[in-house]
Design an enzyme around this catalytic site. Sequence first.
Site, PDB file in Angstrom:
ATOM      1  N   HIS A  67      12.130   7.800 -15.215  1.00 33.02           N
ATOM      2  CA  HIS A  67      11.706   6.605 -14.479  1.00 33.02           C
ATOM      3  C   HIS A  67      11.565   6.918 -12.991  1.00 33.02           C
ATOM      4  O   HIS A  67      10.538   6.609 -12.373  1.00 33.02           O
ATOM      5  CB  HIS A  67      12.709   5.458 -14.689  1.00 33.02           C
ATOM      6  CG  HIS A  67      12.577   4.340 -13.705  1.00 33.02           C
ATOM      7  ND1 HIS A  67      11.527   3.450 -13.716  1.00 33.02           N
ATOM      8  CD2 HIS A  67      13.348   3.983 -12.642  1.00 33.02           C
ATOM      9  CE1 HIS A  67      11.677   2.589 -12.729  1.00 33.02           C
ATOM     10  NE2 HIS A  67      12.764   2.888 -12.047  1.00 33.02           N
ATOM     11  N   ASP A  96     -17.641  10.769   3.887  1.00 33.62           N
ATOM     12  CA  ASP A  96     -16.761  11.068   2.753  1.00 33.62           C
ATOM     13  C   ASP A  96     -15.509  11.714   3.313  1.00 33.62           C
ATOM     14  O   ASP A  96     -15.319  11.767   4.519  1.00 33.62           O
ATOM     15  CB  ASP A  96     -17.456  12.010   1.750  1.00 33.62           C
ATOM     16  CG  ASP A  96     -16.899  11.840   0.342  1.00 33.62           C
ATOM     17  OD1 ASP A  96     -15.730  12.181   0.124  1.00 33.62           O
ATOM     18  OD2 ASP A  96     -17.636  11.330  -0.533  1.00 33.62           O
ATOM     19  N   TRP A 132      16.674  11.785 -10.987  1.00 35.35           N
ATOM     20  CA  TRP A 132      15.445  12.247 -10.318  1.00 35.35           C
ATOM     21  C   TRP A 132      15.765  13.158  -9.150  1.00 35.35           C
ATOM     22  O   TRP A 132      14.902  13.899  -8.687  1.00 35.35           O
ATOM     23  CB  TRP A 132      14.584  11.065  -9.871  1.00 35.35           C
ATOM     24  CG  TRP A 132      14.897  10.531  -8.495  1.00 35.35           C
ATOM     25  CD1 TRP A 132      15.814   9.575  -8.194  1.00 35.35           C
ATOM     26  CD2 TRP A 132      14.310  10.926  -7.255  1.00 35.35           C
ATOM     27  NE1 TRP A 132      15.843   9.352  -6.841  1.00 35.35           N
ATOM     28  CE2 TRP A 132      14.923  10.164  -6.237  1.00 35.35           C
ATOM     29  CE3 TRP A 132      13.318  11.844  -6.891  1.00 35.35           C
ATOM     30  CZ2 TRP A 132      14.590  10.298  -4.891  1.00 35.35           C
ATOM     31  CZ3 TRP A 132      12.995  11.968  -5.540  1.00 35.35           C
ATOM     32  CH2 TRP A 132      13.629  11.208  -4.560  1.00 35.35           C
ATOM     33  N   SER A 160      -0.966  19.601  -5.489  1.00 40.73           N
ATOM     34  CA  SER A 160      -1.905  18.484  -5.377  1.00 40.73           C
ATOM     35  C   SER A 160      -1.640  17.677  -4.112  1.00 40.73           C
ATOM     36  O   SER A 160      -2.567  17.346  -3.363  1.00 40.73           O
ATOM     37  CB  SER A 160      -1.772  17.594  -6.614  1.00 40.73           C
ATOM     38  OG  SER A 160      -2.131  16.272  -6.337  1.00 40.73           O
ATOM     39  N   SER A 161      -0.370  17.374  -3.854  1.00 46.12           N
ATOM     40  CA  SER A 161      -0.035  16.582  -2.662  1.00 46.12           C
ATOM     41  C   SER A 161      -0.413  17.302  -1.385  1.00 46.12           C
ATOM     42  O   SER A 161      -0.906  16.689  -0.437  1.00 46.12           O
ATOM     43  CB  SER A 161       1.470  16.309  -2.608  1.00 46.12           C
ATOM     44  OG  SER A 161       1.813  15.370  -3.555  1.00 46.12           O
ATOM     45  N   HIS A 244      14.388  13.080   2.247  1.00 45.36           N
ATOM     46  CA  HIS A 244      14.352  11.964   3.178  1.00 45.36           C
ATOM     47  C   HIS A 244      12.989  11.714   3.771  1.00 45.36           C
ATOM     48  O   HIS A 244      12.505  10.584   3.746  1.00 45.36           O
ATOM     49  CB  HIS A 244      15.452  11.993   4.224  1.00 45.36           C
ATOM     50  CG  HIS A 244      15.642  10.593   4.713  1.00 45.36           C
ATOM     51  ND1 HIS A 244      16.297   9.646   3.986  1.00 45.36           N
ATOM     52  CD2 HIS A 244      15.102   9.958   5.767  1.00 45.36           C
ATOM     53  CE1 HIS A 244      16.176   8.474   4.581  1.00 45.36           C
ATOM     54  NE2 HIS A 244      15.465   8.628   5.659  1.00 45.36           N
ATOM     55  N   GLU A 246      10.370  12.341   2.313  1.00 49.07           N
ATOM     56  CA  GLU A 246       9.670  11.791   1.158  1.00 49.07           C
ATOM     57  C   GLU A 246       9.803  10.264   1.103  1.00 49.07           C
ATOM     58  O   GLU A 246       8.855   9.554   0.778  1.00 49.07           O
ATOM     59  CB  GLU A 246      10.230  12.427  -0.124  1.00 49.07           C
ATOM     60  CG  GLU A 246       9.817  11.760  -1.419  1.00 49.07           C
ATOM     61  CD  GLU A 246       8.353  11.930  -1.759  1.00 49.07           C
ATOM     62  OE1 GLU A 246       7.724  12.837  -1.191  1.00 49.07           O
ATOM     63  OE2 GLU A 246       7.853  11.156  -2.581  1.00 49.07           O
ATOM     64  N   TYR A 248       9.967   8.293   3.557  1.00 47.81           N
ATOM     65  CA  TYR A 248       9.031   7.715   4.531  1.00 47.81           C
ATOM     66  C   TYR A 248       7.592   7.934   4.130  1.00 47.81           C
ATOM     67  O   TYR A 248       6.717   7.148   4.501  1.00 47.81           O
ATOM     68  CB  TYR A 248       9.331   8.254   5.931  1.00 47.81           C
ATOM     69  CG  TYR A 248      10.683   7.762   6.377  1.00 47.81           C
ATOM     70  CD1 TYR A 248      10.991   6.415   6.234  1.00 47.81           C
ATOM     71  CD2 TYR A 248      11.654   8.603   6.863  1.00 47.81           C
ATOM     72  CE1 TYR A 248      12.228   5.936   6.572  1.00 47.81           C
ATOM     73  CE2 TYR A 248      12.900   8.125   7.206  1.00 47.81           C
ATOM     74  CZ  TYR A 248      13.179   6.791   7.059  1.00 47.81           C
ATOM     75  OH  TYR A 248      14.410   6.322   7.393  1.00 47.81           O
ATOM     76  N   SER A 259      -0.004  -3.931   8.384  1.00 49.81           N
ATOM     77  CA  SER A 259      -0.508  -4.130   9.741  1.00 49.81           C
ATOM     78  C   SER A 259      -1.990  -4.461   9.750  1.00 49.81           C
ATOM     79  O   SER A 259      -2.515  -4.922  10.763  1.00 49.81           O
ATOM     80  CB  SER A 259      -0.270  -2.876  10.586  1.00 49.81           C
ATOM     81  OG  SER A 259       1.097  -2.575  10.626  1.00 49.81           O
ATOM     82  N   HIS A 293      22.665  11.947   5.211  1.00 47.12           N
ATOM     83  CA  HIS A 293      23.291  10.646   4.951  1.00 47.12           C
ATOM     84  C   HIS A 293      23.270  10.311   3.452  1.00 47.12           C
ATOM     85  O   HIS A 293      23.898   9.361   3.030  1.00 47.12           O
ATOM     86  CB  HIS A 293      22.662   9.528   5.793  1.00 47.12           C
ATOM     87  CG  HIS A 293      21.247   9.185   5.468  1.00 47.12           C
ATOM     88  ND1 HIS A 293      20.349   8.763   6.403  1.00 47.12           N
ATOM     89  CD2 HIS A 293      20.561   9.207   4.309  1.00 47.12           C
ATOM     90  CE1 HIS A 293      19.180   8.532   5.824  1.00 47.12           C
ATOM     91  NE2 HIS A 293      19.277   8.795   4.558  1.00 47.12           N
ATOM     92  N   HIS A 294      22.527  11.110   2.673  1.00 50.14           N
ATOM     93  CA  HIS A 294      22.586  10.946   1.219  1.00 50.14           C
ATOM     94  C   HIS A 294      23.809  11.653   0.636  1.00 50.14           C
ATOM     95  O   HIS A 294      24.034  11.596  -0.559  1.00 50.14           O
ATOM     96  CB  HIS A 294      21.331  11.522   0.565  1.00 50.14           C
ATOM     97  CG  HIS A 294      20.069  10.830   0.989  1.00 50.14           C
ATOM     98  ND1 HIS A 294      19.541   9.774   0.305  1.00 50.14           N
ATOM     99  CD2 HIS A 294      19.245  11.037   2.050  1.00 50.14           C
ATOM    100  CE1 HIS A 294      18.427   9.362   0.910  1.00 50.14           C
ATOM    101  NE2 HIS A 294      18.232  10.104   1.967  1.00 50.14           N
ATOM    102  N   THR A 319      12.040   0.841  13.422  1.00 48.64           N
ATOM    103  CA  THR A 319      11.726  -0.071  12.330  1.00 48.64           C
ATOM    104  C   THR A 319      11.813  -1.512  12.806  1.00 48.64           C
ATOM    105  O   THR A 319      10.982  -2.355  12.456  1.00 48.64           O
ATOM    106  CB  THR A 319      12.686   0.158  11.149  1.00 48.64           C
ATOM    107  OG1 THR A 319      12.769   1.562  10.910  1.00 48.64           O
ATOM    108  CG2 THR A 319      12.176  -0.515   9.898  1.00 48.64           C
ATOM    109  N   LYS A 322       8.748  -2.545  14.566  1.00 52.89           N
ATOM    110  CA  LYS A 322       7.664  -2.903  13.652  1.00 52.89           C
ATOM    111  C   LYS A 322       7.844  -4.327  13.115  1.00 52.89           C
ATOM    112  O   LYS A 322       6.903  -5.128  13.141  1.00 52.89           O
ATOM    113  CB  LYS A 322       7.619  -1.909  12.492  1.00 52.89           C
ATOM    114  CG  LYS A 322       7.055  -0.588  12.928  1.00 52.89           C
ATOM    115  CD  LYS A 322       6.920   0.351  11.769  1.00 52.89           C
ATOM    116  CE  LYS A 322       5.992   1.480  12.125  1.00 52.89           C
ATOM    117  NZ  LYS A 322       4.598   1.056  12.323  1.00 52.89           N
ATOM    118  N   ARG A 441      26.197   3.801 -10.732  1.00 58.03           N
ATOM    119  CA  ARG A 441      24.823   3.881 -11.210  1.00 58.03           C
ATOM    120  C   ARG A 441      24.735   4.929 -12.308  1.00 58.03           C
ATOM    121  O   ARG A 441      25.671   5.706 -12.528  1.00 58.03           O
ATOM    122  CB  ARG A 441      23.873   4.216 -10.060  1.00 58.03           C
ATOM    123  CG  ARG A 441      24.161   5.538  -9.393  1.00 58.03           C
ATOM    124  CD  ARG A 441      23.402   5.716  -8.096  1.00 58.03           C
ATOM    125  NE  ARG A 441      21.989   6.025  -8.332  1.00 58.03           N
ATOM    126  CZ  ARG A 441      21.219   6.734  -7.488  1.00 58.03           C
ATOM    127  NH1 ARG A 441      21.738   7.203  -6.352  1.00 58.03           N
ATOM    128  NH2 ARG A 441      19.962   6.961  -7.748  1.00 58.03           N
TER     129      ARG A 441
END
Lengths: 516, 296
Positions: A67, A96, A132, A160-161, A244, A246, A248, A259, A293-294, A319, A322, A441
Amino acid sequence: MAHGPQPGFKRWLYTTNHKDIGSMYLWFSFAMFLLGGCMALVIRAELFEPGLQIVQPEFFNQMTTMHGLIMVFGAVMPAFVGLANWMIPMMVGAPDMALPRMNNWSFWILPFAFTMLASTLFMDGGAPNFGWTFYAPLSTEYAPPSVTFFIFAIHIMGASSIMGAINIIATILNMRAPGMTLMKMPLFVWTWLITAYLLIAVMPVLAGVVTMMLMDIHFGTSFFSAAGGGDPVLFQHVFWFFGHPEVYIMILPAFGIVSAIIPTFARKPLFGYSSMVYATASIAFLSFIVWAHHMFTVGMPIAGELFFMYATMLIAVPTGVKVFNWITTMFRGSMTFETPMLFSIAFVILFTLGGFSGLMLAIAPADFQYHDTYFVVAHFHYVLVPGAIFSITAGVYYWLPKWTGNMYNETMGKVHFWLAFIGLNVTFFPMHFVGLAGMPRRIPDYALQFADFNQIASMGAFLFGAAQIVFLFNVVRTVQGGKKASDEVWDNPEGLEWTVPSPAPYHTFSTPPSVR
Amino acid sequence: MASESSYYVPEQSRLPIFATIGMFLTAFGAASWINGGSSYIFFIGALAMATVLWFWFAAVIRENMAGLNSEQLKRSYVWGMGWFIFSEVMFFAAFFGALYYIRTFSLPWLGGEGDRGSSNMLWEGFESTWPLMVTPDAAVHGDAAKVVGPKDIIDPWHLPLLNTILLLASSVTVHFAHVFLKKDRRTAFNVWLGITVLLGAAFLFFQVEEYLEAYQHLGLTLESGIYGTTFFMLTGFHGAHVTMGTIMLLIMLLRSVIAHHFKPDDHFGFEAASWYWHFVDVVWVGLFIFVYVLGS
């Protein structure tokens, strides 16, 4: 150049057109969203009652792992790339993408990569079951054999990315219409420029960490094994150095979409454009220095805990800028509440809520209590579902009339919104409570006192899933026909994409427009 | 950023989908091979991939020679190559970062030093040294250990020093080649580029020599604990990149000698290859300092 699309399936296999490729990205992403969503429903069905009901723990672990992987790499990221493909050339006045063939390659890798990843479900020993985040040694010494296929699937989706990101940067830096200076670019273009930079910086690090896993599993190296002098915690550092930024990557383009939408429906120009750009850049910079921080509970020197705690809290500043700008844009505007606007307002409110729980988690001593509980699950689903998913949905409703030339059904759109809005809050809000009360979890069973909130969450999840059927139905109906949309579609929206006809012709801006 | 009116957007192309199939077969084949299956799929995929890339590059070269590529389009390729190299930098950064973390933090902790020194409780008697000749496993289990350290390591001042000189020299020679190409001195270009390719091949030869010595005489292998792990993964990925770079430069040489490609003001294919070459050179300098000299 002059040709239109070829008939038949070859159009989609061989296309070099950014609109075709954008559509394929979006449909692929939606398919993955449904697949990952079904896995989430398996999880929620199992958790409806305490005790083992439907699936075995081993399969439950495969579901949580797949998932997460499918939603992150298969649903959210390709959806943003699809929107980038459709919109960036039109927003900067380019004919293009800069490298159209590579664009096709970037897309077609994904269905193959995810076929490979999903096929692990049918392999001996089952699919990856280590979460994951695939922490070593769960993902190395104790992994099922299918981990090798997982590793190579990650490798090619990373390729690909990276190619997609290079294409986007080259398009933005090299293909803008005359007169479009950097500070005149729409914010969606800005946020994607910075996102693409993040992708190129961290996808190779992900490739590096899965390579280390591969070597540890099959070739006897000791990266993550203390017996040979390595360290399992090394895995977490390298992974989160990717992970991390990732996070963002999955939210910055969302900022860009919102926006664009809020000014249109508030009928006021965006408040604080340049501060939005600088805030995006600051968030991107900070994303590189907060990864641990993870890992507050994994064992770090106190100086590390403090550094990562304060650096993480700093993110609240840009943040906050924003959120302030979005609210100020709406302030005293002539607001109307069409579907894209509803999703955008929900984005602002609920993403802020997710940000607040993020601040709570950033406090290292408090995190010792929250770590690996459902509170964390609640937090990141509050930033990803109303953050990434709602903004993508808002973007689809906002630009769908431009893509198809037809208006979507507004009533159905509103029904979709309210079902999704209620569904997601019913699903994820109770998770804060069970998390704070100590429910861990990634478990298929739980103590009795958590039963009530889990039942509520499961019901919300099925409601949220049902809402997506409404969405699918609405989009398909709009593609097939419906009320014709005008070229401007909305009330005086800003941007070059609204200067071309609806539906946008197969080739737009073969000669660049001039931007004042 | 000013846009010319005719940006060449290629027609539909079969190349990307075939490249995808090639890449998928390579990845899927590699995974099944490593998991104990046959190697056929991998090799078929790799061959397909190489073939597609051949035709793809040929198409790009043909388009350029047909005059389809505007200055603006050429800049897209320049940006593309630049950012590709940046992604490679980040790939190596992951491995250099791992080396740094192991040496500065985790190994001393494992040896009982510093903030997290309590890790040593699990490996009593282990002492943190670099190069790591006695692994924690060997320190605790003695002869019964599964992961033992190397007997000796590579002396930086012999083959690695020679290789440093070879690679640094090759960066200079490829620059000379570029200078002569810009002055339209074709023969000098070919000669200097040829010398660069030979230097690259010589580097690879000595690198193989070094690996043979490590495996046959020093007990320094991928399996010899974290020193061997970081040593071979860093130098190995670098070696793979030198191999790629040498092949790229060799193809540029053949294009020049056989097909008379490249003009003094239009030769980005060569320039991209030379950027790549300078990049692997810089990585080597990092390796020489952090893996060889400071690692001994």
